[in-house]
Enzyme design. Structure first.
Site, PDB file in Angstrom:
ATOM      1  CG  HIS A  86      -0.410   0.292   2.514  1.00 50.17           C
ATOM      2  ND1 HIS A  86      -0.102  -0.703   3.429  1.00 50.17           N
ATOM      3  CD2 HIS A  86      -0.107   1.461   3.123  1.00 50.17           C
ATOM      4  CE1 HIS A  86       0.364  -0.149   4.534  1.00 50.17           C
ATOM      5  NE2 HIS A  86       0.376   1.163   4.367  1.00 50.17           N
ATOM      6  CG  ASP A 116       0.319  -4.039   2.881  1.00 52.92           C
ATOM      7  OD1 ASP A 116       0.396  -3.520   1.757  1.00 52.92           O
ATOM      8  OD2 ASP A 116       0.221  -3.388   3.932  1.00 52.92           O
ATOM      9  CB  SER A 189       3.011   1.832   6.151  1.00 53.99           C
ATOM     10  OG  SER A 189       1.814   1.994   6.867  1.00 53.99           O
TER      11      SER A 189
END
Length: 430
Positions: A86, A116, A189
């Protein structure tokens, strides 16, 4: 370093001793983990994703910054960097900034939405790579350190503990997360989760926030464990794509409401929605309506647990499954195989197409389940959608959908109703 003894006067406690190996800097007189963590910090990078979206431009004609995150170098010689899918999604170019101030354009080698994970590469000298901890050695209560570039700040280190292992339930995806209370915020992230020796144990990927859409840290964060990271990364580096193992069983998550409807007194497990004839699951004796509660030595929390374990098992691996049928527990063994079945197959109980399971329902053709990482999942289909059209054809039964999908030589647009609203998904042709 000398041991430090502290007298405890609280009820029920006598003496406790801080062990001699507790990290202690005698020169400064402080306890610290800096010696173990600092060598890994140069391996943690900031990633900026560039594309056609909004945001400040770096030039009149250049791509614009559309998102940012963190990453970690796992191979210094090859310049290989791990981050989240992402973080790089929708990007056309990527910039990597190192701790020492150097900046490089990166090449995207591949990405996997279901886990992911994304893999980038830069060409740069004198890189530092992180050391990787052995898989399967974590325990709840271990110290954990999250490193990244949150909220526009420079590299930031936060500390917490491993709050839980094998977490899933954020969706029917390939989930086997490490849960930690180390502060993880927007921008973390793709950055590493390290142990107290500075070794990589996971890739930070998601948080749960009680503040709705604020994305603030509430002490619940999740990281992809290194066994899944390695599985994905090795395949991307070798072939540029990720192929997951399968057993021929389509599963969905057992919810409390579904358990009540089935007359079960449990609230966790994976419901078998369909079984491909002749598949390993079929040969193992599994049937629609069985509830898988255990796989090998793992408790199955939901469909994500099954997806994770079968997805990273090499073809030929045998998995012992515990399941419930008519209230009775039984065990069987399934052998994981490479995907080799048809992408579109109409059976007696419904339609399997592009990783989704469709069945005739009271409201129309319902999406019963969607396999993580499948073309259907990537197109945005979710369980509960009701299909109304496929291309120019009206869809009233699963057979209508099968004819439309099988007749499409190129991509086909599927129209669904979802929560009273209309949405579309683009699926591959036959």
């Amino acid at each position: 370093m000398a041991a430090l003894t502290i007298s405890l006067t609280t009820a029920g406690a006598a003496w406790a001793q801080i062990p001699p190996q507790m990290p202690y800097d005698a020169e400064r007189g402080v306890f610290t983990f800096a010696a173990g963590i600092e060598p890994s910090l140069p391996a943690v990078v900031a990633i900026t994703t560039l594309g056609a979206g909004g945001g400040p431009s770096r030039g009149d004609d250049g791509p614009k910054e559309i998102s940012g995150g963190s990453g970690v170098i796992i191979d210094a010689a090859g310049g290989v960097i791990i981050t989240n899918h992402h973080v790089i999604e929708n990007g056309t170019a990527f910039r990597v900034d190192l701790l020492d101030g150097r900046s490089y354009r990166a090449e995207l080698l591949g990405a996997d939405r279901a886990t992911d994970i994304a893999v980038l590469r830069i060409a740069a000298p004198d890189l530092t790579q992180v050391h990787v901890a052995p898989a399967g050695t974590l325990r709840s209560g271990d110290l954990a350190f999250a490193v990244g570039y949150p909220l526009g700040l420079d590299q930031t280190l936060t500390m917490g503990v491993i709050s839980g292992l094998g977490r899933s339930g954020l969706g029917d995806a390939v989930e086997d997360y490490i849960q930690t209370d180390a502060a993880v915020n927007s921008g973390n992230s793709g950055g590493p989760l390290l142990d107290s020796r500075g070794r990589l144990i996971g890739i930070n990927t998601a948080i749960l926030s009680g503040g709705g859409t604020s994305g603030g840290n509430d002490g619940i964060a999740f990281a992809v464990p290194i066994n899944i990271m390695r599985f994905v990364t090795d395949q991307i580096l070798a072939t540029g794509e990720v192929v997951r193992g399968e057993t021929g069983a389509t599963v969905s998550s057992l919810t409390p409401r579904r358990a009540e409807d089935m007359g079960l007194e449990i609230g966790r497990g994976a419901v078998v929605e369909d079984v491909v004839p002749g598949s390993p699951a079929d040969r193992a004796g599994l049937r629609r309506g069985d509830v898988i509660t255990g796989l090998e030595d793992r408790v199955v929390s939901n469909g994500g647990t099954v997806q994770a374990m079968t997805g990273i098992a090499p073809p030929g691996t045998s998995l012992e499954a515990t399941y419930l049928r008519d209230g009775r527990s039984a065990t069987t063994t399934m052998t994981v195989q490479r995907p080799n079945g048809p992408s579109i197959a109409l059976g007696a109980t419904g339609l399997s197409a592009h990783g989704a399971r469709f069945a005739d329902g009271a409201a129309g053709v319902e999406v019963r389940s969607v396999e993580a990482g499948s073309p259907a999942a990537q197109a945005g289909l979710t369980a509960g959608d009701v299909v109304t059209r496929a291309g120019n054809a009206t869809v009233r039964r699963a057979a209508d959908l099968e004819r439309a999908l099988s007749g499409a030589r190129r991509e086909i647009t599927v129209t669904v109703t979802r929560g009273g609203e209309t949405a579309t998904a683009i699926l591959p042709g036959a």
